[in-house]
Design a protein around this motif. Structure first.
Motif, short mmCIF file in Angstrom:
data_model
loop_
_atom_site.label_atom_id
_atom_site.label_comp_id
_atom_site.label_asym_id
_atom_site.label_seq_id
_atom_site.Cartn_x
_atom_site.Cartn_y
_atom_site.Cartn_z
N UNK A 143 -11.99 3.34 -14.95
CA UNK A 143 -12.35 4.41 -15.87
C UNK A 143 -11.90 4.09 -17.30
N UNK A 144 -10.74 3.48 -17.44
CA UNK A 144 -10.26 3.09 -18.77
C UNK A 144 -11.13 1.99 -19.36
N UNK A 145 -11.55 1.06 -18.51
CA UNK A 145 -12.43 -0.03 -18.97
C UNK A 145 -13.76 0.54 -19.42
N UNK A 146 -14.33 1.42 -18.62
CA UNK A 146 -15.62 2.02 -18.98
C UNK A 146 -15.53 2.79 -20.29
N UNK A 147 -14.43 3.50 -20.48
CA UNK A 147 -14.28 4.32 -21.69
C UNK A 147 -14.31 3.46 -22.95
N UNK A 148 -13.60 2.35 -22.96
CA UNK A 148 -13.59 1.54 -24.18
C UNK A 148 -14.89 0.77 -24.37
N UNK A 149 -15.51 0.35 -23.28
CA UNK A 149 -16.80 -0.32 -23.43
C UNK A 149 -17.87 0.64 -23.93
N UNK A 150 -17.83 1.86 -23.46
CA UNK A 150 -18.81 2.85 -23.93
C UNK A 150 -18.68 3.09 -25.43
N UNK A 151 -17.45 3.01 -25.95
CA UNK A 151 -17.27 3.18 -27.41
C UNK A 151 -18.00 2.09 -28.18
N UNK A 152 -17.88 0.84 -27.72
CA UNK A 152 -18.51 -0.26 -28.45
C UNK A 152 -20.02 -0.22 -28.28
N UNK A 153 -20.48 0.21 -27.11
CA UNK A 153 -21.93 0.31 -26.88
C UNK A 153 -22.54 1.38 -27.78
N UNK A 154 -21.85 2.49 -27.97
CA UNK A 154 -22.34 3.52 -28.89
C UNK A 154 -22.47 2.95 -30.30
N UNK A 155 -21.49 2.18 -30.74
CA UNK A 155 -21.55 1.56 -32.06
C UNK A 155 -22.76 0.63 -32.18
N UNK A 156 -22.97 -0.18 -31.17
CA UNK A 156 -24.09 -1.14 -31.21
C UNK A 156 -25.42 -0.40 -31.26
#
Length: 213
Positions: A143-156
């Motif tokens: 869940x922690x991994x998904x949370x930070x990856x989702x942040x970068x995906x939103x930026x992209x």
């Protein structure tokens, strides 16, 4: 394919080259290890073949570059595109959001060593350890991994959304680590990272993601 479709933004995922720990099969996340000579050669070879005007990874089409701040990924980025490339000025960001999955207590161990450790601690009596569902003691959960990856995906996606029909080139490059890039791919296509989607990126490998328009 129309000219506009040919400019549909892409996301390039580049895994850093080989390190001594990767060569030995040791789980490497926070340890700031450098590329070995083989790893440097892997990246330099890919750069020669695939990076440049008119090639797969054309610097003129890059809008943003996200790089994990570990030594091995910084070296990979510099070997791939050059440390003083004019086109990259102001376009790249070092971010913890794409560092490798934090392995916690398992850092530096091999797979079989992790399993022995977990058995000694009384775990995995009913099923074998699976990092995707069980995470890492002292490290990150999925869940922690998904949370930070989702942040970068939103930026992209915010970067690329205004240019989905070829208004201007808006490719994005992500230079990171093997497991986290597999996780990134799953999140990019809307899957949980526990989804059993078979993906493998060799050291120094590049893959390409896009979107339907």
């Amino acid at each position: 394919m129309s000219a506009n479709n040919a400019l549909t933004p892409r996301v390039f995922l580049f895994r850093h080259g080989e390190t001594e720990w990767a060569k030995l099969g040791r789980f490497t996340s926070t340890t700031d290890i450098a590329l070995n000579p083989t790893g440097s050669a892997q990246v330099s070879g890919m750069a020669m073949m695939l990076v440049g005007p008119g090639k797969l990874l054309d610097p003129c089409r890059l809008e943003r570059i996200f790089v994990s701040p570990r030594r091995r990924t910084k070296q990979t980025f510099e070997l791939l595109l050059g440390p003083k490339s004019d086109f990259a000025e102001g376009k790249y960001t070092y971010t913890e959001d794409i560092t490798e999955w934090d392995y916690g207590d398992y850092e530096g161990l091999k797979d079989h060593e992790i399993r022995i450790l977990r058995q000694e601690r009384g775990h995995d009596k009913e099923k074998k350890w699976d990092i995707w569902t069980d995470g890492c003691e002292g490290g990150e959960s999925r869940h922690q991994v998904e949370e930070r990856l989702d942040r970068i995906i939103v930026q992209i996606k915010e970067i690329q959304q205004p240019h989905m029909h070829g208004e201007k080139p808006a490719d994005v490059l992500v230079v990171a680590h093997g497991l986290i890039l597999r996780c990134f791919t799953k999140r990019w296509i809307g899957l949980s990272i526990i989804n059993p989607l078979p993906i493998m990126l060799e050291p120094g490998a590049i893959s390409v993601l896009s979107v339907s328009v």
